[in-house]
Design a protein around this motif. Sequence first.
Motif, PDB file in Angstrom:
ATOM      1  N   SER A  71       0.825  -1.218   0.000  1.00 23.93           N
ATOM      2  CA  SER A  71       0.000   0.000   0.000  1.00 23.93           C
ATOM      3  C   SER A  71       0.854   1.262   0.000  1.00 23.93           C
ATOM      4  O   SER A  71       0.572   2.230   0.729  1.00 23.93           O
ATOM      5  CB  SER A  71      -0.951  -0.003   1.205  1.00 23.93           C
ATOM      6  OG  SER A  71      -1.828  -1.097   1.138  1.00 23.93           O
ATOM      7  N   LEU A  72       1.893   1.258  -0.817  1.00 26.08           N
ATOM      8  CA  LEU A  72       2.767   2.423  -0.926  1.00 26.08           C
ATOM      9  C   LEU A  72       2.127   3.464  -1.841  1.00 26.08           C
ATOM     10  O   LEU A  72       1.327   3.135  -2.717  1.00 26.08           O
ATOM     11  CB  LEU A  72       4.131   2.004  -1.492  1.00 26.08           C
ATOM     12  CG  LEU A  72       4.897   0.951  -0.699  1.00 26.08           C
ATOM     13  CD1 LEU A  72       6.190   0.593  -1.425  1.00 26.08           C
ATOM     14  CD2 LEU A  72       5.195   1.445   0.705  1.00 26.08           C
ATOM     15  N   PRO A  73       2.478   4.728  -1.653  1.00 25.42           N
ATOM     16  CA  PRO A  73       1.956   5.751  -2.570  1.00 25.42           C
ATOM     17  C   PRO A  73       2.556   5.563  -3.961  1.00 25.42           C
ATOM     18  O   PRO A  73       3.661   5.056  -4.103  1.00 25.42           O
ATOM     19  CB  PRO A  73       2.441   7.060  -1.932  1.00 25.42           C
ATOM     20  CG  PRO A  73       3.647   6.673  -1.128  1.00 25.42           C
ATOM     21  CD  PRO A  73       3.366   5.288  -0.613  1.00 25.42           C
ATOM     22  N   GLY A  74       1.814   5.931  -4.976  1.00 17.78           N
ATOM     23  CA  GLY A  74       2.371   5.887  -6.326  1.00 17.78           C
ATOM     24  C   GLY A  74       1.761   4.870  -7.247  1.00 17.78           C
ATOM     25  O   GLY A  74       2.287   4.649  -8.346  1.00 17.78           O
ATOM     26  N   ALA A  75       0.642   4.233  -6.874  1.00 19.58           N
ATOM     27  CA  ALA A  75       0.029   3.232  -7.754  1.00 19.58           C
ATOM     28  C   ALA A  75      -0.434   3.864  -9.067  1.00 19.58           C
ATOM     29  O   ALA A  75      -0.273   3.278 -10.143  1.00 19.58           O
ATOM     30  CB  ALA A  75      -1.138   2.547  -7.049  1.00 19.58           C
ATOM     31  N   THR A  76      -1.005   5.059  -8.982  1.00 25.71           N
ATOM     32  CA  THR A  76      -1.458   5.732 -10.201  1.00 25.71           C
ATOM     33  C   THR A  76      -0.284   6.093 -11.092  1.00 25.71           C
ATOM     34  O   THR A  76      -0.339   5.914 -12.320  1.00 25.71           O
ATOM     35  CB  THR A  76      -2.253   7.006  -9.846  1.00 25.71           C
ATOM     36  OG1 THR A  76      -3.378   6.651  -9.043  1.00 25.71           O
ATOM     37  CG2 THR A  76      -2.724   7.709 -11.104  1.00 25.71           C
ATOM     38  N   ILE A  77       0.795   6.586 -10.487  1.00 29.50           N
ATOM     39  CA  ILE A  77       1.991   6.924 -11.259  1.00 29.50           C
ATOM     40  C   ILE A  77       2.579   5.670 -11.892  1.00 29.50           C
ATOM     41  O   ILE A  77       3.060   5.695 -13.027  1.00 29.50           O
ATOM     42  CB  ILE A  77       3.040   7.606 -10.355  1.00 29.50           C
ATOM     43  CG1 ILE A  77       2.506   8.928  -9.817  1.00 29.50           C
ATOM     44  CG2 ILE A  77       4.343   7.842 -11.129  1.00 29.50           C
ATOM     45  CD1 ILE A  77       2.101   9.918 -10.897  1.00 29.50           C
ATOM     46  N   ALA A  78       2.522   4.544 -11.172  1.00 22.91           N
ATOM     47  CA  ALA A  78       3.018   3.284 -11.727  1.00 22.91           C
ATOM     48  C   ALA A  78       2.204   2.887 -12.956  1.00 22.91           C
ATOM     49  O   ALA A  78       2.763   2.426 -13.950  1.00 22.91           O
ATOM     50  CB  ALA A  78       2.958   2.182 -10.675  1.00 22.91           C
ATOM     51  N   THR A  79       0.892   3.071 -12.883  1.00 27.93           N
ATOM     52  CA  THR A  79       0.044   2.747 -14.029  1.00 27.93           C
ATOM     53  C   THR A  79       0.376   3.633 -15.224  1.00 27.93           C
ATOM     54  O   THR A  79       0.460   3.160 -16.360  1.00 27.93           O
ATOM     55  CB  THR A  79      -1.440   2.903 -13.658  1.00 27.93           C
ATOM     56  OG1 THR A  79      -1.724   2.124 -12.498  1.00 27.93           O
ATOM     57  CG2 THR A  79      -2.331   2.438 -14.797  1.00 27.93           C
ATOM     58  N   LEU A  80       0.559   4.918 -14.967  1.00 27.71           N
ATOM     59  CA  LEU A  80       0.949   5.832 -16.046  1.00 27.71           C
ATOM     60  C   LEU A  80       2.299   5.433 -16.633  1.00 27.71           C
ATOM     61  O   LEU A  80       2.499   5.481 -17.860  1.00 27.71           O
ATOM     62  CB  LEU A  80       1.027   7.270 -15.516  1.00 27.71           C
ATOM     63  CG  LEU A  80      -0.284   7.920 -15.068  1.00 27.71           C
ATOM     64  CD1 LEU A  80       0.002   9.299 -14.484  1.00 27.71           C
ATOM     65  CD2 LEU A  80      -1.256   8.034 -16.221  1.00 27.71           C
ATOM     66  N   THR A  81       3.220   5.025 -15.757  1.00 28.18           N
ATOM     67  CA  THR A  81       4.548   4.609 -16.217  1.00 28.18           C
ATOM     68  C   THR A  81       4.451   3.379 -17.105  1.00 28.18           C
ATOM     69  O   THR A  81       5.168   3.262 -18.102  1.00 28.18           O
ATOM     70  CB  THR A  81       5.463   4.319 -15.011  1.00 28.18           C
ATOM     71  OG1 THR A  81       5.534   5.478 -14.176  1.00 28.18           O
ATOM     72  CG2 THR A  81       6.866   3.942 -15.473  1.00 28.18           C
ATOM     73  N   GLY A  82       3.563   2.446 -16.746  1.00 28.63           N
ATOM     74  CA  GLY A  82       3.372   1.263 -17.584  1.00 28.63           C
ATOM     75  C   GLY A  82       2.949   1.628 -18.987  1.00 28.63           C
ATOM     76  O   GLY A  82       3.429   1.049 -19.968  1.00 28.63           O
TER      77      GLY A  82
END
Length: 240
Positions: A71-82
């Motif tokens: 549950s770290l911050p940054g899941a949305t950014i990770a999706t954008l990065t993908g």
Amino acid sequence: MTQSPPNPILRRLPLIAIVVAAALGAYFLRDVLTFDTLRDQRETLIAFRDANYLLTVLLFVAAYIVIVAFSLPGATIATLTGGFLFATFPGVLFNVTGATLGAIGIFLAARWGLGERLAAKMEASQGTVKKIKDGIDENQWSMLFLIRLVPAVPFFVANLVPALVGVPLNRFAISTFVGIMPGALVYTSVGAGLGEVFARGETPDLGIIFSPEILFPILGLCLLAALPILIKAVRGKKGL
């Protein structure tokens, strides 16, 4: 010879580790896993991907799993990065795979630490609590898809609730992979267009999922998922 039950503290260690990691991540990583970091490191990321495509895929999925599982911050950014690194396809598959495996990690930790005992207590209880448990059991597939499709349900909550009511792992995994696909597809496609956004010096519109042309189809899927529940409710009333 009967084995003694595991120590309750040991059973809860994975869940405790997740809570501690989430708290530390919220404090130390909130300014690291951001859109600005992705923008500043985009050339480095692209160069590494071009030189080591398979390794990049593996590292990306592994990082996504860790972000979701703890549950770290940054899941949305990770999706954008993908989407930025791998385009809408196969980027959406990498995003959904990482998110699903991470969700399974939380699910197993919660069920091992709390879920089995809590589910047994709910099953043995009477009154309202038992009715809620029975209602979820009777409509598991529909309820699982609904909590994944509805944008207002936090991802962390959608991972914990099924573990606490005794949902089988296979149902949880399948409903998670399929249920998060629409939202992941939207954000992955946004990530795939980040090159132009960076060139214009802008930031992506993450509220796009609430635009009518995106939100209405997702709500339609929610209604479709809820249809079996509605049919059972109508039949139940007619049987009274």
